[in-house]
Design a protein around this motif. Structure first.
Motif, mmCIF file in Angstrom:
data_model
loop_
_atom_site.group_PDB
_atom_site.id
_atom_site.type_symbol
_atom_site.label_atom_id
_atom_site.label_comp_id
_atom_site.label_asym_id
_atom_site.label_seq_id
_atom_site.Cartn_x
_atom_site.Cartn_y
_atom_site.Cartn_z
ATOM 1 N N ASP A 116 44.300 26.024 34.858
ATOM 2 C CA ASP A 116 44.100 27.401 35.309
ATOM 3 C C ASP A 116 43.926 28.319 34.109
ATOM 4 O O ASP A 116 44.460 28.057 33.032
ATOM 5 C CB ASP A 116 45.302 27.879 36.121
ATOM 6 N N SER A 130 38.583 36.059 34.225
ATOM 7 C CA SER A 130 37.554 35.937 35.268
ATOM 8 C C SER A 130 36.193 35.541 34.683
ATOM 9 O O SER A 130 35.257 35.282 35.423
ATOM 10 C CB SER A 130 37.434 37.248 36.042
ATOM 11 N N ALA A 156 33.324 33.269 33.195
ATOM 12 C CA ALA A 156 32.962 31.858 33.318
ATOM 13 C C ALA A 156 33.015 31.193 31.946
ATOM 14 O O ALA A 156 32.759 31.842 30.928
ATOM 15 C CB ALA A 156 31.555 31.740 33.895
ATOM 16 N N VAL A 188 34.156 24.598 38.196
ATOM 17 C CA VAL A 188 34.938 25.797 37.913
ATOM 18 C C VAL A 188 34.987 26.601 39.205
ATOM 19 O O VAL A 188 33.954 26.893 39.804
ATOM 20 C CB VAL A 188 34.313 26.635 36.773
ATOM 21 N N THR A 189 36.207 26.925 39.651
ATOM 22 C CA THR A 189 36.400 27.655 40.903
ATOM 23 C C THR A 189 37.105 28.961 40.600
ATOM 24 O O THR A 189 38.150 28.978 39.945
ATOM 25 C CB THR A 189 37.269 26.815 41.862
ATOM 26 N N ARG A 190 36.529 30.055 41.075
ATOM 27 C CA ARG A 190 37.169 31.371 40.904
ATOM 28 C C ARG A 190 38.305 31.499 41.919
ATOM 29 O O ARG A 190 38.186 31.106 43.061
ATOM 30 C CB ARG A 190 36.156 32.484 41.112
ATOM 31 N N ARG A 191 39.421 32.044 41.466
ATOM 32 C CA ARG A 191 40.588 32.257 42.329
ATOM 33 C C ARG A 191 40.473 33.625 43.003
ATOM 34 O O ARG A 191 40.097 34.606 42.352
ATOM 35 C CB ARG A 191 41.869 32.226 41.499
ATOM 36 N N LYS A 212 40.466 31.676 37.192
ATOM 37 C CA LYS A 212 39.663 30.541 37.615
ATOM 38 C C LYS A 212 40.439 29.256 37.371
ATOM 39 O O LYS A 212 41.454 29.242 36.668
ATOM 40 C CB LYS A 212 38.347 30.502 36.855
#
Length: 55
Positions: free
Chosen positions: A4, A8, A10, A39-42, A47
């Motif tokens: 984590d 924010s 990338a 890669v996943t944004r929270r 991310k």
């Protein structure tokens, strides 16, 4: 495997710094070893970067 990050932004590719040791080596190494990466944004910010590794 996942990590984590509160930022924010990338992840970006960069030339590894082999002299000053400021980084840039981890992502290329993981990309070569992993079967897949993502890669996943929270929703709450930041991310998560994940990698699927073969046993």
């Amino acid at each position: 495997m996942a990590v984590d990050d509160p930022s924010s932004q990338a992840p970006r590719r960069r030339t590894p710094d082999l002299i000053d040791g400021t980084g840039g080596c981890g992502r290329p190494m993981v990309n070569r070893l992993a079967r897949a990466t993502a890669v996943t944004r929270r929703p709450s910010g930041g991310k998560a970067a994940s990698a699927l590794l073969t046993r």
